[in-house]
Design an enzyme around this catalytic site. Structure first.
Site, PDB file in Angstrom:
ATOM      1  N   PRO A 127       0.838  -1.197   0.000  1.00 41.76           N
ATOM      2  CA  PRO A 127       0.000   0.000   0.000  1.00 41.76           C
ATOM      3  C   PRO A 127       0.880   1.257   0.000  1.00 41.76           C
ATOM      4  CG  PRO A 127      -0.808  -1.593   1.589  1.00 41.76           C
ATOM      5  CD  PRO A 127       0.526  -2.103   1.111  1.00 41.76           C
ATOM      6  N   GLU A 128       0.598   2.176  -0.923  1.00 45.53           N
ATOM      7  CA  GLU A 128       1.400   3.384  -1.060  1.00 45.53           C
ATOM      8  C   GLU A 128       0.657   4.581  -0.479  1.00 45.53           C
ATOM      9  OE1 GLU A 128       2.961   3.700  -5.051  1.00 45.53           O
ATOM     10  OE2 GLU A 128       3.159   1.531  -5.225  1.00 45.53           O
TER      11      GLU A 128
END
Length: 296
Positions: A2-3
């Site tokens: 997840p960014e």
């Protein structure tokens, strides 16, 4: 992993649901994830109100009323699942069956029970994610937080500052430079590929090889791509994922990421997938020509 946009989507969802609620208890199911004595965690957090949910790069932070804070890093496979007292469920982070199945399950590492009856589950298949509890005043001294660069959408992310950091990495591939969280916070593999395509720069070009105009294009591209990612709730790789901000559908708008074999949206050339610095990398051979080897 997840960014920034995915974690921002989670932050916004939690801000609308748990801010103002009080923590009833915290159950640590995997000590490696939250390495503090249970008695200390209980003493500091029980009955405390969540005043604010913040994000710094890929780190999610709950600020408590007693001037302590809970920090979360999802790493590669972390996810946050909020189950409301009425049964409705919201999830964000790395998609897996845990988002849809009964919880806690074998991937659940920490459970946050709120006095309202709502429950937040921190799940992590590979156990790389972590939770920390510390005085709010000490956050900026945390080893990870201290080295973070500016947020892409903040006034601190200036062209002058970005250009200076690129110049300090003259021999490094530009993709590696923008993946370095000390250069710019929250940009991971997906948004690096997307930004480089928009800027028409091949990811193996080195920092010292870029012109001033190209550095400017890349700076603008990072801002544009991160903005688009947040607008579309980040990315979801499975149709059942119901993230906090609605199903993350950035990939419906992606330029090159996970589109190998498909036509480039700019020129129609087939997108290719290679590896740069050990990371899967997507490029258009025409829009992003491979740099020519220079003779010594």
């Amino acid at each position: 992993m997840p960014e920034g946009p995915e974690v921002e989507t989670i932050r916004r969802g939690l801000s609308e649901t748990i801010v103002g609620q009080r923590i009833a208890r915290i159950d640590v199911l995997t000590p490696k994830t939250f390495d503090l004595p249970a008695g200390f965690i209980d003493e500091v957090t029980r009955g405390q109100e969540v005043l604010l949910v913040e994000r710094l790069a890929k780190v999610l932070i709950w600020h408590l009323a007693n001037q302590y804070s809970l920090l979360f890093h999802l790493k590669m496979t972390g996810q946050v699942v909020l189950e409301r007292a009425g049964g409705k469920r919201y999830a964000g982070g790395h998609p897996s069956d845990s988002m849809a199945h009964e919880l806690p399950d074998k991937t659940t590492r920490v459970v946050f029970a709120l006095e309202s009856g709502d429950t937040v589950y921190f799940n992590d298949m590979r156990k790389f994610g972590w939770v920390k509890l510390m005085p709010t005043a000490d956050i900026t001294n945390d080893e990870l937080i201290a080295r973070l660069g500016p947020e892409p959408l903040s006034p601190a992310f200036t062209l002058v500052g970005f250009a200076a950091k690129v110049a300090r990495h003259k021999g490094a591939p530009i993709k590696a430079v923008i993946l370095d969280q000390s250069t710019v916070s929250g940009v991971g593999n997906i948004y690096a590929d997307e930004s480089l395509h928009l800027a028409k720069i091949h990811p193996t070009r080195t920092g010292g090889d870029l012109t001033k105009a190209e550095v400017k294009r890349l700076h603008e591209a990072i801002i544009a791509i991160i903005t688009l990612g947040i607008e579309h709730g980040g990315t979801s790789f499975s149709s059942y994922v119901n993230s906090f901000g609605g199903t993350g559908n950035y990939l419906d708008h992606a330029r090159v990421f996970r589109r190998e074999g498909e036509p480039c949206p700019v020129c129609g050339t087939t997108i290719v997938k290679t590896r740069v610095g050990g990371r899967g990398t997507h490029t258009c051979p025409v829009c992003q020509p491979v740099p020519k080897l220079r003779r010594k």
